[in-house]
Design an enzyme around this catalytic site. Structure first.
Site, PDB file in Angstrom:
ATOM      1  CE  LYS A 175      29.709  -6.396   6.414  1.00 11.72           C
ATOM      2  NZ  LYS A 175      30.635  -5.743   5.142  1.00 11.72           N
TER       3      LYS A 175
ATOM      4  CD  GLU B 227      22.378  -7.257  -9.741  1.00 14.14           C
ATOM      5  OE1 GLU B 227      22.965  -8.119 -10.734  1.00 14.14           O
ATOM      6  OE2 GLU B 227      22.661  -6.553  -9.437  1.00 14.14           O
TER       7      GLU B 227
ATOM      8  CB  CYS C 120      26.628  -6.360 -12.465  1.00 11.20           C
ATOM      9  SG  CYS C 120      24.997  -5.613 -11.775  1.00 11.20           S
TER      10      CYS C 120
ATOM     11  CD  GLU D  29      30.950  -8.746 -13.090  1.00  3.89           C
ATOM     12  OE1 GLU D  29      29.710  -8.154 -13.403  1.00  3.89           O
ATOM     13  OE2 GLU D  29      30.953  -9.587 -12.108  1.00  3.89           O
TER      14      GLU D  29
END
Length: 487
Positions: free
Chosen positions: A183, A259, A293, A391
């Protein structure tokens, strides 16, 4: 322009191209805001069919037991992707907004090569290991371990590095003998659909082994995470969504591999070449507009050199600037969407509210179209500020002073995340000592590159569970069975 931008994409379910039951949704170029075309929009019914196909392919075919076939098919896939690299490159620049130079590395060429690497890992792997004869409870027995595929893998991937992340899940999962339902993110459906078309038409991968379900409905990811027919979920994305994936799989005690996010520190020691270090920190945070990331987004510099470091870093960021991702010289292209630009701008406003100032940048780039934000350096904040802890996923760097090695390590580790990091210093042993104390899954010393198909990648703390890439990443997709018989 790629041939894929001239037609509509389809789902891949049970070895057949299929339209989405939900019709179609647009995919756009983030550098121009122009609609490229449409992608198949799957519904829950389509996802159900895909999961069923993957379950049957695992339970009723020889895929999980035929190592030679798996190696052959993955080598085919890598070769076919390489033959289509030029078309895929243009598609990736258009749909992802990825700078052209980056497609020759982690955005395309490297992950294509990585597929063949995982075929090689499977071909040379020790699938059984003899433990010899022992006498537990006085009964002589010969025991051995056997590594086997987990089963059906649900792979949920983001938009920032679609080929790298899609193939970093497909490659080892398939090499290990699993079947997969992928997906991909709704922002980059064509990147996944194009790989699916190549896989369908140019490899011998059996029907149902790989299913690709594009949709603008995020609920399909939750459906994939919670379905009892799925044995493992491999997710890359935000920490908040990762928590939801874990919760969805918890009732079935589903194996979950995550992750997640990062707020990585770039530590400059007092013996480092300050100009070189600050220049590299600026280049890193601008790469792909900061949408990575593992990019270092906190710059930690000696307090005595703070003002000089601010000046050097700001100059470097201005030098990078923003540009058309199709230009080979562009490092910082657009953000993926207006939604992501709004998110970054909200953090820039928050920085000012928290008492920070902009040494450079601080707003939208002056371009007629596209989702561009200026490379930005934020000064005057502490590591306790939200802007230094959360973040942002944009070309935004927070610079923080430290008072020596111990203080730098303390600040670097004072984060809910633990994904990556960097240390720069002339004394290599000293730099290694600092790197060893930073609690992250990867650390680069003096510009060392940690990325590679043979190198495990993942994080500590809220940056994730498990490892991707390398033998460790391959083994995430395996179960261990112990077999015993009388000796």
């Amino acid at each position: 322009m790629s041939v894929w931008t001239d037609k509509a994409s389809t789902l891949l379910v049970d070895g057949e191209p299929a339209p989405g039951s939900g019709g179609r949704f647009d995919t756009a170029n983030p550098a121009t805001e122009e609609v490229l075309g449409t992608a198949a929009n799957a519904t829950a019914a389509d996802m159900d069919r895909a999961i069923g196909a993957a379950r049957r392919a695992f339970d009723e075919t020889e895929w999980s037991r035929d190592l030679d076939l798996r190696v052959h098919c993955l080598e085919q896939l890598s070769r076919s992707l390489r033959e289509h690299a030029d078309e895929l490159r243009e598609l990736t620049i258009a749909e992802v907004g990825a700078p052209r130079f980056l497609t020759h590395g982690a955005q395309l060429d490297a992950p294509i090569a990585d597929v063949a690497h995982f075929a090689g890992i499977a071909a040379g792997y020790e699938w059984t290991h003899d433990l010899g004869v022992a006498e537990p409870m006085g009964m002589p027995s010969r025991r051995w371990t056997r590594r086997e595929a987990v089963g059906v893998v649900g792979a949920i991937t983001p938009w920032n590095f679609p080929h790298q992340i899609n193939l970093a899940k497909l490659g080892p999962a398939l090499a290990a003998g699993n079947t997969v339902v992928l997906k991909p993110a709704p922002d980059t459906p064509w990147c996944a659909a194009a790989v699916g078309e190549i896989l369908l038409n140019e490899t011998d991968i059996p029907p149902g082994v790989v299913n690709i379900v594009t949709s603008d409905d995020h609920a399909l990811g939750a459906q994939l995470s919670s379905d009892d027919r799925v044995d493992l979920v491999s997710f890359t994305g935000s920490t908040a969504t990762g928590r939801a994936v874990m919760a969805a799989g918890a009732p079935g005690i589903k194996r979950t591999f995550l992750e997640l996010g990062g707020k990585s520190a770039f530590v400059v020691l007092d013996d480092a070449d300050l100009g070189a270090a600050c220049g590299l920190a600026a280049f890193t945070v601008c790469t792909h507009a900061g949408q990575g990331c593992a990019l270092t987004t906190r710059l930690l510099v000696p307090r005595a050199h703070y003002d000089e470091a601010v000046a050097l870093t700001a100059k470097a960021l201005r030098g990078v600037g923003v540009g058309d991702p199709d230009d080979p010289g562009t490092v910082c292209g657009p953000l993926i969407s207006a939604r992501q630009r709004d998110r970054v701008e909200s953090y820039l406003a928050l920085a000012e509210e928290e008492g920070g100032e902009f040494a450079c940048g601080g707003g939208r780039a002056e371009r007629d179209r596209g989702f561009f934000v200026e490379p930005t350096l934020i000064t005057g904040l502490s590591n306790e500020s939200r802007v230094a802890r959360e973040e942002i996923f944009g070309p935004v760097l927070v610079i923080l002073p430290h008072d020596g090695d111990d203080d730098a390590v303390r600040i670097a580790n004072d984060s809910p995340y633990g994904l990556s990091g960097a240390v720069h210093g002339q004394d290599l042993e000293r730099a290694r000592g600092v790197a060893a104390r930073i609690r992250t899954g990867t650390v680069g010393i003096n510009g060392g590159v940690w990325y590679g198909a043979d190198a495990p990648f993942g994080g500590y703390k809220q940056s994730g569970i498990g490892r991707e890439m390398g033998v460790a990443g391959f083994e995430e997709y395996l179960e261990t069975k112990l077999i015993a018989e009388p000796a």
